[in-house]
Every structure is written in C-alpha cells, then in structure tokens.
Design an enzyme around this catalytic site. Structure first.
Site, PDB file in Angstrom:
ATOM      1  N   ASP A 101       5.031  -2.800   9.119  1.00  0.00           N
ATOM      2  CA  ASP A 101       4.077  -4.114   8.876  1.00  0.00           C
ATOM      3  C   ASP A 101       5.021  -5.355   9.059  1.00  0.00           C
ATOM      4  O   ASP A 101       6.293  -5.237   9.102  1.00  0.00           O
ATOM      5  CB  ASP A 101       3.759  -3.985   7.671  1.00  0.00           C
ATOM      6  CG  ASP A 101       2.496  -2.704   7.375  1.00  0.00           C
ATOM      7  OD1 ASP A 101       2.294  -2.111   8.594  1.00  0.00           O
ATOM      8  OD2 ASP A 101       2.512  -2.499   6.340  1.00  0.00           O
TER       9      ASP A 101
HETATM   10  N1  URA Z   1       4.007   2.043   5.202  1.00  0.00           N
HETATM   11  C1  URA Z   1       3.551   0.786   4.893  1.00  0.00           C
HETATM   12  O1  URA Z   1       2.686   0.816   4.262  1.00  0.00           O
HETATM   13  N2  URA Z   1       4.023  -0.125   5.599  1.00  0.00           N
HETATM   14  C2  URA Z   1       5.019  -0.053   6.640  1.00  0.00           C
HETATM   15  O2  URA Z   1       5.283  -0.935   7.251  1.00  0.00           O
HETATM   16  C3  URA Z   1       5.647   1.315   6.910  1.00  0.00           C
HETATM   17  C4  URA Z   1       5.036   2.307   5.920  1.00  0.00           C
END
Ligand code: URA
Length: 234
Positions: A101
C-alpha cells in the site's frame, strides 16, 4: 517470441521505431532481410540490426526499500511510483513482485523476469511475507492464538491461512502470513477490532530487506538470492 518484440527488448527502442527499422530492411534473421514484425523466432535464430547481432538483455532483479507515499504501480496519474526510486534504463519493463500500500514501507522486489515474478507472487506457492506492524489499540495476549487458528476477514468466504503473530510490545508485533489478499494485514487487525497505524515488510520468503538500504534506496539481488527465492516455497 515475435521478431518486433525481440528487437524492442534487445535494443530498448520503442515498438514504433522497431517497425520503421524492420520496414527499411535493417533487420536480418539468419542473414536474410526480414520485414515481418510478427515473425516467430526460435532459439536458434540469429537476429541482426544494421549488421550487429542482437541479444536479449539478462533479466534484472532488484530489492527496494520502499518509503511511504509511493504507489506500487508502473504508472500513476496522482502519486509518485516505486519506479521513481530507480535509476535504470527501460525501467518501465520492470514488474513489481508483490505490491505494498502507499503508506506501507519495506521490501519490494522488481524484475523483468515474468516467470520468477510468478513464482514469488502466485497464491499457489504460499510464499511467506514477514511484516512489522504498529496498532492504534493495545494488542491483547489472545491474538497469537487467533491468528494461528485463521482470522476470518470481512467479505471473505473462508478464513485466512494460519498466520504467526509475535507480540513485541503492547502496540507492535511481527506477523508472518503466507497469502497476499488485498490489504490483508490491515484487514486482519480490523477483524480483531484494532487498526494498523504503521506497516513495514521485513522479508519475502527467506529474503530479508537489506538493513543497509535506507528508505528509497535499492540494490541488485545476488544470483544466490534470486535462486533461493524461487526455489524455497514454504
Ligand atoms: N497488507 C496490507 O494491509 N497492506 C500492505 O501494504 C501489505 C499487506
């Protein structure tokens, strides 16, 4: 592989330029002029451009310490992307092996080897991902057992695969998961009535983020790391 694709990969010329060179007769296959962009090549074919033998470049493998604020995408109209951290030719050809993310930091792998990417990211291979996380609410002692039993995410028909949660202090933990569902870590904590405030990926399989890399820095993987990651399917 098609001839135009091969020439584009080998030279980093745009496809439009490759088509022009083909039309002009600058490309030969086994010493015979070839103008058909769609010609399928075999491994034995020798392709020349203006008389120079062309070779496909060696596939590249990088690890990046992703900072916050970058998206794991090759193009984004709104935000900078992880490719902006790389000073490499033809970086648009790189694929991101396992996205994070925009607000997550840590290990991101990039490659132009599609098969290797598939081995790392395919759900069938259950490659582990290790995260360090911080939460808004205190972590309770019952959580490791709940994660080991399989957390049921909202809007999913089946619980997650067993995951290993190690509490580090009241608000931080290390989590090892073997799936890659959308926003999985944040949703797992949300399913327990908590909220992730910081998330950092430390490792994919046995490959740890190199701690000498500051956020925004990257390096080539060693050939041992490349092989190790594609062979060790936990
Ligand atoms: N899980 C999440 O919620 N975000 C990420 O970036 C990676 C794994």
């Amino acid at each position: 592989m098609r001839l135009d694709k091969f020439v584009a990969h080998a030279t980093h010329l745009p496809r439009s330029e490759v088509r022009k060179r083909l039309k002009s007769g600058a490309v030969t296959v086994n010493d015979t002029k070839e103008k058909q962009a769609a010609r399928q090549l075999t491994f034995e074919d020798i392709v020349r451009l203006h008389g120079e033998i062309l070779h496909l470049p060696e596939p590249r493998y990088f690890m990046l310490h992703k900072p916050q604020g970058l998206v794991c995408s090759n193009h984004d109209g709104e935000h900078p992307t992880v490719l902006d951290c790389l000073n490499e030719p033809n970086k648009e050809a790189l694929q991101i092996a396992g996205r994070l993310d925009i607000d997550t930091t840590g290990l991101v792998l990039l490659t132009d080897d599609g098969q290797w990417n598939h081995q790392i990211t395919s759900p069938a291979h259950h490659k582990t991902k290790t995260y360090r996380l911080r939460t808004a609410e205190a972590l309770t002692p019952d959580l490791p057992a709940r994660f080991a039993a399989g957390i049921q995410l909202k809007d999913e028909s089946r619980p997650c695969r067993p995951a290993q949660l190690t509490l580090l202090d009241d608000y931080t933990a290390r989590l090892i998961i073997s799936e890659g569902k959308y926003h999985q870590v944040k949703r797992m904590l949300a399913a327990c009535g908590n909220r992730v405030t910081e998330l950092h990926r430390e490792a994919i399989g046995e490959l740890q983020l190199d701690t000498s890399l500051n956020a925004g820095q990257y390096r080539h993987l060693t050939s041992t790391e490349v092989k190790q990651l594609s062979s060790s399917n936990e």
